[in-house]
Design a protein around this motif. Structure first.
Motif, PDB file in Angstrom:
ATOM      1  N   ASN A   6       0.953  -1.092   0.048  1.00  0.00           N
ATOM      2  CA  ASN A   6      -0.056   0.081  -0.017  1.00  0.00           C
ATOM      3  C   ASN A   6       1.062   1.279  -0.097  1.00  0.00           C
ATOM      4  O   ASN A   6       1.901   0.999   0.707  1.00  0.00           O
ATOM      5  CB  ASN A   6      -0.827  -0.100   1.271  1.00  0.00           C
ATOM      6  CG  ASN A   6      -2.235   0.810   0.819  1.00  0.00           C
ATOM      7  OD1 ASN A   6      -3.072   0.179   0.152  1.00  0.00           O
ATOM      8  ND2 ASN A   6      -2.419   1.904   1.589  1.00  0.00           N
ATOM      9  N   TYR A   7       0.427   2.256  -0.758  1.00  0.00           N
ATOM     10  CA  TYR A   7       1.433   3.648  -0.934  1.00  0.00           C
ATOM     11  C   TYR A   7       0.763   4.941  -0.170  1.00  0.00           C
ATOM     12  O   TYR A   7       1.411   5.694   0.019  1.00  0.00           O
ATOM     13  CB  TYR A   7       1.844   3.692  -2.282  1.00  0.00           C
ATOM     14  CG  TYR A   7       2.456   2.382  -2.947  1.00  0.00           C
ATOM     15  CD1 TYR A   7       3.977   2.628  -2.885  1.00  0.00           C
ATOM     16  CD2 TYR A   7       1.979   1.443  -3.468  1.00  0.00           C
ATOM     17  CE1 TYR A   7       4.688   1.458  -3.394  1.00  0.00           C
ATOM     18  CE2 TYR A   7       2.726   0.380  -4.114  1.00  0.00           C
ATOM     19  CZ  TYR A   7       4.061   0.358  -4.021  1.00  0.00           C
ATOM     20  OH  TYR A   7       5.031  -0.643  -4.429  1.00  0.00           O
TER      21      TYR A   7
ATOM     22  N   ILE B 227      13.324   6.693   1.749  1.00  0.00           N
ATOM     23  CA  ILE B 227      13.065   6.332   3.060  1.00  0.00           C
ATOM     24  C   ILE B 227      12.785   7.060   4.059  1.00  0.00           C
ATOM     25  O   ILE B 227      11.971   7.190   4.748  1.00  0.00           O
ATOM     26  CB  ILE B 227      14.309   5.329   3.571  1.00  0.00           C
ATOM     27  CG1 ILE B 227      14.291   4.051   2.765  1.00  0.00           C
ATOM     28  CG2 ILE B 227      14.067   4.994   4.834  1.00  0.00           C
ATOM     29  CD1 ILE B 227      13.204   3.084   2.614  1.00  0.00           C
ATOM     30  N   TYR B 228      13.428   8.113   4.025  1.00  0.00           N
ATOM     31  CA  TYR B 228      13.445   9.559   4.959  1.00  0.00           C
ATOM     32  C   TYR B 228      12.093  10.285   4.603  1.00  0.00           C
ATOM     33  O   TYR B 228      11.519  10.787   5.323  1.00  0.00           O
ATOM     34  CB  TYR B 228      14.470  10.055   4.983  1.00  0.00           C
ATOM     35  CG  TYR B 228      15.623   9.505   6.047  1.00  0.00           C
ATOM     36  CD1 TYR B 228      15.600  10.156   7.257  1.00  0.00           C
ATOM     37  CD2 TYR B 228      16.572   8.723   5.497  1.00  0.00           C
ATOM     38  CE1 TYR B 228      16.712   9.619   8.222  1.00  0.00           C
ATOM     39  CE2 TYR B 228      17.422   8.103   6.582  1.00  0.00           C
ATOM     40  CZ  TYR B 228      17.520   8.461   7.716  1.00  0.00           C
ATOM     41  OH  TYR B 228      18.462   8.118   8.741  1.00  0.00           O
ATOM     42  N   ALA B 229      11.906  10.266   3.242  1.00  0.00           N
ATOM     43  CA  ALA B 229      10.819  11.316   2.785  1.00  0.00           C
ATOM     44  C   ALA B 229       9.558  10.669   3.287  1.00  0.00           C
ATOM     45  O   ALA B 229       8.296  11.033   3.323  1.00  0.00           O
ATOM     46  CB  ALA B 229      10.907  11.510   1.374  1.00  0.00           C
ATOM     47  N   SER B 230       9.337   9.247   3.040  1.00  0.00           N
ATOM     48  CA  SER B 230       8.276   8.384   3.201  1.00  0.00           C
ATOM     49  C   SER B 230       7.565   8.512   4.721  1.00  0.00           C
ATOM     50  O   SER B 230       8.414   8.761   5.605  1.00  0.00           O
ATOM     51  CB  SER B 230       8.453   7.028   3.019  1.00  0.00           C
ATOM     52  OG  SER B 230       8.791   6.813   1.708  1.00  0.00           O
ATOM     53  N   SER B 231       6.411   8.379   4.886  1.00  0.00           N
ATOM     54  CA  SER B 231       5.633   8.688   5.842  1.00  0.00           C
ATOM     55  C   SER B 231       4.768   7.324   6.310  1.00  0.00           C
ATOM     56  O   SER B 231       4.493   6.634   5.567  1.00  0.00           O
ATOM     57  CB  SER B 231       4.896   9.892   6.324  1.00  0.00           C
ATOM     58  OG  SER B 231       3.738   9.949   5.374  1.00  0.00           O
TER      59      SER B 231
ATOM     60  N   MET C 202       2.197   7.812   3.562  1.00  0.00           N
ATOM     61  CA  MET C 202       2.487   7.648   2.218  1.00  0.00           C
ATOM     62  C   MET C 202       3.922   7.212   2.046  1.00  0.00           C
ATOM     63  O   MET C 202       4.952   7.539   2.685  1.00  0.00           O
ATOM     64  CB  MET C 202       2.681   9.223   1.612  1.00  0.00           C
ATOM     65  CG  MET C 202       2.864   9.361   0.172  1.00  0.00           C
ATOM     66  SD  MET C 202       2.564  10.784  -0.768  1.00  0.00           S
ATOM     67  CE  MET C 202       0.901  11.259  -0.457  1.00  0.00           C
ATOM     68  N   VAL C 203       4.079   6.295   1.183  1.00  0.00           N
ATOM     69  CA  VAL C 203       5.238   5.413   0.914  1.00  0.00           C
ATOM     70  C   VAL C 203       5.898   5.978  -0.876  1.00  0.00           C
ATOM     71  O   VAL C 203       4.931   5.622  -1.616  1.00  0.00           O
ATOM     72  CB  VAL C 203       5.161   3.931   0.877  1.00  0.00           C
ATOM     73  CG1 VAL C 203       6.613   3.171   0.665  1.00  0.00           C
ATOM     74  CG2 VAL C 203       4.592   3.743   2.344  1.00  0.00           C
ATOM     75  N   PHE C 204       7.110   6.102  -0.762  1.00  0.00           N
ATOM     76  CA  PHE C 204       7.632   6.456  -1.897  1.00  0.00           C
ATOM     77  C   PHE C 204       8.572   5.483  -2.423  1.00  0.00           C
ATOM     78  O   PHE C 204       9.592   5.249  -2.115  1.00  0.00           O
ATOM     79  CB  PHE C 204       8.519   7.761  -1.997  1.00  0.00           C
ATOM     80  CG  PHE C 204       7.611   8.874  -1.697  1.00  0.00           C
ATOM     81  CD1 PHE C 204       6.986   9.839  -2.620  1.00  0.00           C
ATOM     82  CD2 PHE C 204       7.487   9.544  -0.336  1.00  0.00           C
ATOM     83  CE1 PHE C 204       6.062  10.950  -2.418  1.00  0.00           C
ATOM     84  CE2 PHE C 204       6.711  10.704  -0.002  1.00  0.00           C
ATOM     85  CZ  PHE C 204       6.204  11.290  -1.241  1.00  0.00           C
TER      86      PHE C 204
END
Length: 907
Positions: A704-705, A854-858, A861-863
């Motif tokens: 899931n993104y 990895i750091y920008a994902s929360s 929301m997954v990048f």
């Protein structure tokens, strides 16, 4: 003496101006990107906070399913230190222009959420209104807008101004409505005197103790949560009181209808009594007729008696028919009266209202803005640091080489009686100048130019008018300190090493590295096929291993930075694409108003552009766990696992294969399980919108993104919550649709009266992509600066290579090599370095991109890492082009080498 020495230092700068400027540029770009990008996030927050303070934006918005009253206001004001503002409003479909609008009340006395006038003026009379600035092309200034609704006294209003509202900070996000296709197109503000409704639609709260605090600070968030905790028992008490108020109001409103039903019931009762009496009389008349018939039959015979009493028998049979007809009519009337009473009872039976608390981050567009700032911060923690590392590495190498070139001069000065500190002053001054100039320019451009450029590139996305650019001392000191460490530190290290030697040793140049046989020479069939100059190139590659490694890593770092920039540009929009094409394979979500869905099923079944649909139970829940933040999720309960897989394949996070929905246990999004550190078989606790708590068991995780999703079978849902899962939504698969076709389908569904909202995944994907569009501008800046750094690095490293090998190159020229042949010796090496650096840079760029994402994902929301082939091609081509330009400049330099000076004896 000192004056002469200072002139010497300045003369060295003038004669090696290219190297001096190159070092300044490298430091400048490193400091610029580090300070600039690290400043963007805080500047975005500061700009938003400025607008929040200036327009008195509320801290909380309260809405209730039962409306709000002055009693709610007084209850809230009891906690003290809070400013409360009530406003009215409703949703409206403006049919002339087909716009779904938020209609809000306007009052000059309102202090919170002040409107920002972009044209015209605010309403001055009851029949004047202001319109959303995004609807300028639809409604003209001075035009008349017709609003026909029972909530308003008037129906015709003049547009006197266009405004922005702090409630909608994103220009292209206006939230959802319960009318039309569910997507709001804009808002209008109507003077509050025009509203006929008694209850208020919203309550805005602004706390005195939170004034001036940044909305992004941990202290603000903590204190706001404490305020919400204090409000919960107040609203819980108000639920019961408001329910009683609504029930009383409903009874008052229904009193005339109840009186009418009572009167009709009394009349019906009387009619029933009359019917009963008539039936009794008819029964007695029938009995009398039978007695007469028996007497006459004995006297004149049965046939004659029937003929004589035929008229009376016939009259009794019309009477029977009439009474039966009356009985039927009374029964129908009773049925209608019973239904009317049930309907009236339903209206007067008011469920306990729910009070919902929304933070600023819950408002349309605000979460996207806050997320944009957070993502930039996450990227700024990695990308500029790596960039700065490359810059420092090259600076260190350049400064080291500069002092190494001056060994003879240092030895001469020491022989003439200069002290070590005096000798060192020249180089320390050089290092300080480059670090100071580069740092100052980098800080100024980074702090005052880069963030505003980014804001200008994203300015049309948000309503904020003024950008606040600040200096952040901790960033400035950190970047400047690193620049000083790279320049002064390298000078000190080399000077400490060289000044330990005797002046006589310094006056003698270091002997060049001796050539050695290399491994490739042992591969005879390969070595024999190489030409003389090719063999020289291969030997030199391995002769100067440190230079080779430095150059390859320098090129790889710059290529990697560019590729990471292109990768970020490709990866940032990817969550929406993957979520709404791979994870969710349906095109629309239809949400029902109530249990009635017959018309909806018929419409979906008959629609030509609908391929299939699946009924599901869908609700929003909140997962809770100690020592962890709450996570909101969408919970789906599905009856058919096989059919559901066509709409949501439940992809395995690692294997990417389709999973089947289990009958026992729940399938949850991978990020939700990671947020709580859960594995298969563990329990999760969630709370529904009514505050009831339940527990489910984790059976599987799924890819899931965007957001969190939880999937259960209807059988397991019943086991968990204790009641059957009711169909309240439809997943719909459609053929490829245009925007008009989607709107038409949504309108048809809304007209059934059974649909609350229709959400298309196409619109959700576009909205998500727009929310991350602001990242593209910062990524473009990364790419441009990375390319510039790549050019400076290549130029600097090539210059170092030439300066180290002037005697060698001059020797080749003396031996009769042409200028092009001498140049090709360097070009071949650089070509090999460039190719190796590009290949290695691809790996560095991928890893750097992965690390940043990895750091920008929360949690929400997954990048995924996505780098399209064009990013690889452009990154490689840019590096090759820069290398070619440097080679052209190098050729000119090599032609100017003075053979006599280069080969002059150093003794």
């Amino acid at each position: 003496m000192k004056k002469t020495y200072l002139k010497s230092a300045l003369r060295d700068i003038r004669f090696s101006l290219g190297r001096f400027i190159a070092i300044i540029l490298i430091i400048l770009m490193g400091v610029l990107l580090f300070v600039g990008v690290k400043s963007v996030g805080p500047d975005l927050t500061a700009s938003a906070q400025h607008e929040i303070d200036q327009n008195q934006m509320s801290d909380l918005q309260i809405i209730s399913t039962g409306g709000l009253t002055q009693a709610d206001r007084k209850a809230v004001e009891k906690i003290g230190g809070v400013k409360v503002q009530l406003s009215k409003g409703f949703s409206y479909v403006e049919k002339k222009h087909h716009k779904n609008l938020h209609v809000y009340s306007y009052s000059a006395a309102d202090k919170q959420n002040r409107l920002i006038v972009t044209a015209g003026h605010l309403p001055r009379t009851p029949k004047q209104i202001v319109v959303d600035d995004q609807l300028r092309s639809t409604y003209k200034l001075g035009s008349t807008l017709k609003i026909t609704d029972d909530n308003l006294k008037n129906s015709r209003y003049q547009v006197v101004g266009f405004v922005n509202s702090p409630l909608f900070i994103a220009n292209e996000e206006r939230g959802n409505l319960e009318v039309g296709d569910g997507q709001a197109n804009g808002f209008i503000y109507v003077p509050q005197k025009n509203f006929t409704q008694d209850a208020y639609a919203q309550m805005y709260l602004r706390f005195n103790s939170l004034a001036g605090q940044s909305y992004a600070s941990a202290a603000y968030k903590r204190q706001l949560n404490q305020k919400i905790t204090r409000l919960k028992p107040i609203f819980k008490q108000r639920q019961q009181a408001r329910q009683a108020e609504l029930q009383k109001l409903a009874r008052q409103k229904s009193a005339p209808a109840q009186q009418k039903i009572t009167e009709q019931q009394e009349k019906l009762t009387q009619a029933k009594q009359q019917l009963t009496a008539g039936q009794a009389q008819l029964k007695q008349a029938q009995a009398n007729l039978q007695q007469q018939q028996q007497v006459l039959s004995a006297q004149i015979g049965e046939q004659a008696a029937k003929q004589q009493l035929a008229g009376s028998s016939q009259q009794l049979a019309a009477q029977v028919q009439s009474l039966q007809q009356q009985q039927k009519q009374l029964a129908e009337a009773q049925t209608k009266l019973t239904a009317g009473q049930a309907q009236l009872n339903k209206k007067t039976k008011i469920e306990r209202p729910t009070y919902l608390t929304n933070k600023r981050t819950d408002l349309p567009g605000f979460t996207d803005y806050a997320s944009l700032s957070d993502r930039i911060d996450a990227i700024a923690n990695i990308f500029p640091v790596f960039f700065f590392f490359i810059a420092i590495l090259i600076t260190f190498t350049t400064m080291t080489r500069m002092i190494t070139e001056d060994r003879r001069q240092i030895g001469t000065m020491l022989s003439l009686g200069y002290k070590k500190l005096e000798v060192s002053t020249k180089y320390l001054l050089y290092a300080l100048l480059t670090a100071l100039i580069g740092s100052v320019l980098g800080v100024l451009i980074g702090s005052k130019a880069l963030p505003p450029v980014f804001f200008a590139m994203t300015g049309n996305m948000y309503i904020f008018q003024d950008f606040t650019a600040k200096f952040y001392p901790q960033l400035i000191w950190l970047a400047s300190g690193a620049a000083l460490l790279a320049t002064v530190g390298s000078v000190v290290l080399v000077l400490v090493r060289d000044l330990r030697e005797k002046p006589m040793n310094l006056l003698v140049e270091k002997a060049p590295k001796a050539g050695k046989r290399i491994l490739l020479e042992k591969i005879s069939f390969f070595w024999r096929r190489l030409g003389f100059t090719q063999k020289i190139t291969v030997r030199n590659l391995f002769r100067y291993k440190s230079r080779m490694i430095l150059t390859i890593f320098g090129i790889a770092g710059c290529t990697g930075l560019m590729l990471a920039g292109f990768g970020l540009n490709d990866s940032i929009p990817a969550p929406g694409t993957k979520q709404f094409t791979q994870v969710n394979r349906y095109q629309a979500l239809v949400t029902l108003k109530n249990k009635q869905d017959k018309a909806v099923k018929q419409l979906l079944g008959d629609a030509k552009d609908v391929q299939s649909y699946l009924p599901v139970h869908l609700e929003q829940v909140t997962f809770r766990q100690k020592n962890a933040s709450n996570q909101d999720a969408s919970l789906y309960a599905v009856s058919s696992a096989d059919k559901f897989s066509k709409y949501v394949p439940l992809l395995h996070p690692q294997k990417k294969t389709t999973q089947k929905l289990p009958q026992e246990g729940a399938v949850v999004s991978q990020r939700l399980a990671q947020a709580y550190g859960l594995k298969r078989g563990d329990d999760l606790h969630f709370e529904d919108q009514d505050g009831h708590e339940y527990r489910i068991k984790l059976a599987k995780t799924t890819e899931n993104y965007v957001g969190h999703n939880v999937y259960l079978s209807t059988a397991y849902y019943k086991k968990v919550v204790g009641h059957q899962a009711e169909t309240n939504s439809y997943l719909v698969r459609t053929k490829k649709q245009t925007g008009k076709q989607r709107t038409a389908l949504a309108d048809r569904l809304t007209k059934t009266g059974q649909v609350l909202n229709t959400t298309f995944t196409h619109d959700s994907q576009q909205k998500l992509e727009k929310s991350v569009k602001g990242m593209s501008s910062i990524v473009l800046i990364f790419i441009v600066l990375s390319g510039t750094l790549a050019f400076v690095v290549l130029y600097n490293l090539t210059n170092i290579n030439i300066s180290e090998r002037q005697r060698e190159l001059a020797t080749f020229k003396v031996l009769g090599f042409y200028d092009k042949e001498v140049t090709m010796l360097i070009v071949r090496e650089n070509m090999i370095f460039t190719v190796c650096g590009i290949v290695l840079g691809f790996g560095v760029g991928w890893l750097l991109n992965w690390f940043i994402l990895i750091y920008a994902s929360s949690n929400m929301m997954v990048f995924p890492v996505v780098i399209h082939w064009l990013g690889y091609v452009i990154s490689a081509l840019m590096t090759i082009v820069f290398s070619a330009i440097v080679m052209a400049v190098t050729h000119r330099k090599l032609r100017q080498i003075d053979m006599i000076s280069a080969l002059n004896s150093s003794e």
